[in-house]
Design an enzyme around this catalytic site. Structure first.
Site, PDB file in Angstrom:
ATOM      1  N   ALA A 155     -24.678  24.251  23.155  1.00  0.00           N
ATOM      2  CA  ALA A 155     -23.916  23.009  23.999  1.00  0.00           C
ATOM      3  C   ALA A 155     -22.612  23.822  24.691  1.00  0.00           C
ATOM      4  CB  ALA A 155     -23.308  22.067  22.883  1.00  0.00           C
ATOM      5  N   SER A 161     -20.084  21.270  30.956  1.00  0.00           N
ATOM      6  CA  SER A 161     -21.404  20.584  31.235  1.00  0.00           C
ATOM      7  C   SER A 161     -21.589  19.630  32.317  1.00  0.00           C
ATOM      8  CB  SER A 161     -21.672  19.804  29.882  1.00  0.00           C
ATOM      9  OG  SER A 161     -23.136  19.093  29.984  1.00  0.00           O
ATOM     10  N   HIS A 163     -23.351  17.181  32.539  1.00  0.00           N
ATOM     11  CA  HIS A 163     -23.337  15.877  31.929  1.00  0.00           C
ATOM     12  C   HIS A 163     -21.855  15.371  31.996  1.00  0.00           C
ATOM     13  CE1 HIS A 163     -27.605  15.542  30.778  1.00  0.00           C
ATOM     14  NE2 HIS A 163     -27.335  16.823  30.480  1.00  0.00           N
ATOM     15  N   ASP A 170     -31.086  14.148  31.556  1.00  0.00           N
ATOM     16  CA  ASP A 170     -32.093  14.649  30.806  1.00  0.00           C
ATOM     17  C   ASP A 170     -33.345  13.705  30.579  1.00  0.00           C
ATOM     18  OD1 ASP A 170     -30.585  16.957  30.287  1.00  0.00           O
ATOM     19  OD2 ASP A 170     -30.067  16.276  28.334  1.00  0.00           O
ATOM     20  N   GLU A 213     -34.531  24.917  30.712  1.00  0.00           N
ATOM     21  CA  GLU A 213     -34.311  23.407  30.378  1.00  0.00           C
ATOM     22  C   GLU A 213     -35.220  22.790  31.146  1.00  0.00           C
ATOM     23  OE1 GLU A 213     -30.477  21.813  29.797  1.00  0.00           O
ATOM     24  OE2 GLU A 213     -30.185  23.321  28.282  1.00  0.00           O
ATOM     25  N   HIS A 216     -33.620  19.084  32.200  1.00  0.00           N
ATOM     26  CA  HIS A 216     -32.357  18.597  32.891  1.00  0.00           C
ATOM     27  C   HIS A 216     -32.550  18.884  34.317  1.00  0.00           C
ATOM     28  CE1 HIS A 216     -27.600  19.323  32.565  1.00  0.00           C
ATOM     29  NE2 HIS A 216     -27.919  19.735  33.972  1.00  0.00           N
TER      30      HIS A 216
HETATM   31 ZN    ZN Z   1     -28.883  18.173  30.382  1.00  0.00          ZN
END
Ligand code: ZN
Length: 295
Positions: A155, A161, A163, A170, A213, A216
């Site tokens: 993280a 991030s 986010h 996600d 990822e 994402h």
């Molecule tokens: Zn993500």
């Protein structure tokens, strides 16, 4: 006819063709993989006729908001600059009736949710419809809690991030892992047409600094996602490219966009065509990108 005259004739014809194409083509053109085309705009063309243009006042704060912000280990979101239209998805069934929400409290930028919903409606039209959302917007405080509990391997700290901005999602599939699901495959092929990018691809971990990822997705808007897809750029590479090519034109079958990068060290005025619509986004490092839709 004498061979000599024929040769001179051929040389003259080739010369004419070359000079006409040089005259017509002051722009550097590079072929695109589809019918779209990216060209550079000469500065004299850009600067002409300013009295008939609309003025945009740019401030230093503009560097740190918008859909093209670079948010990573090195550049954090400036507090207060998350997307201004964060909503709780479950309270908007018009967006959320086509996907499963793992957490009913999931929040996201309303504009991003709208574009995501348009995208997965298109997927549903092709029989791909088992999308689920496992994460959207997270406050910087929530991000810090994750960072504390998961550690730096899994993280980012608060503010670092995507986010935390509200424009990253996600995405999963209720059919199994996203990477090998029809949903994942469809998104990898089509997301760019709807303004989204797979932000941390497998072949760019050395640039993003983030492991692959496949879930994402980040909203950057059109036509940026299309250019990034064509050139196989991640956001870090694309923003560097815009600094090298600060005046671009991007033409598809239906639309033409002009994309300008301006370094911003003080408040300044930037001009776009009188009746054209435009968006402004900072890059979160040193400048702004103006995206102008040209008729
Ligand atoms: Zn993500």
């Amino acid at each position: 006819m004498n061979k000599w005259y024929v040769s001179i004739g051929i040389v003259l014809i080739i010369g004419c063709v070359l000079s006409i194409s040089m005259y017509l083509g002051p722009h550097q053109t590079e072929p695109a993989t589809d019918n779209s085309e990216i060209t550079t705009i000469p500065e004299d063309v850009l600067l002409e006729d300013r009295e008939h243009q609309q003025a945009i006042e740019i401030t230093k704060d503009d560097v740190h908001s918008g859909h093209l912000l670079l948010i990573n280990q090195d550049y954090g979101l400036v507090p207060g600059n998350e997307a201004p239209d964060i909503i709780q998805l479950s309270k908007h069934p018009d967006f959320s009736n086509r996907f499963v929400l793992l957490d009913q409290a999931t929040e996201l930028s309303e504009h991003v949710a709208q574009q995501f919903s348009i995208m997965i409606n298109a997927a549903a039209g092709e029989g791909i419809s088992s999308f689920l959302i496992s994460s959207g917007y997270r406050s910087a405080e929530k991000q810090n809690e994750l960072f504390e509990s998961l550690g730096p391997e899994q993280a980012m700290p608060g503010g670092h991030s995507e986010h935390n901005h509200g424009s990253a999602i996600d995405v999963g599939s209720s059919q199994g892992g996203i990477e090998h699901s029809p949903e994942g495959k469809w998104l990898r092929e089509h997301a760019a047409q709807y303004g989204f990018i797979l932000r941390y691809p497998k072949n760019k971990t050395h640039i993003t600094g983030i492991q692959y990822e496949p879930w994402h997705f980040r909203y950057v808007g059109l036509p940026h996602s299309l250019i990034m897809s064509q050139k196989d750029f991640v956001l870090e590479e694309y923003l560097s490219y815009l600094k090298e090519q600060p005046f671009l034109s991007f033409k598809t079958d239906e639309e033409t966009f002009h994309i300008y990068y301006y370094p911003v060290s003080e408040n300044q005025t930037i001009y776009v065509g009188q009746d054209n619509t435009y968006t402004v986004s900072g890059n979160n490092t040193d400048g702004v990108i103006i995206t102008e839709k040209v008729d």
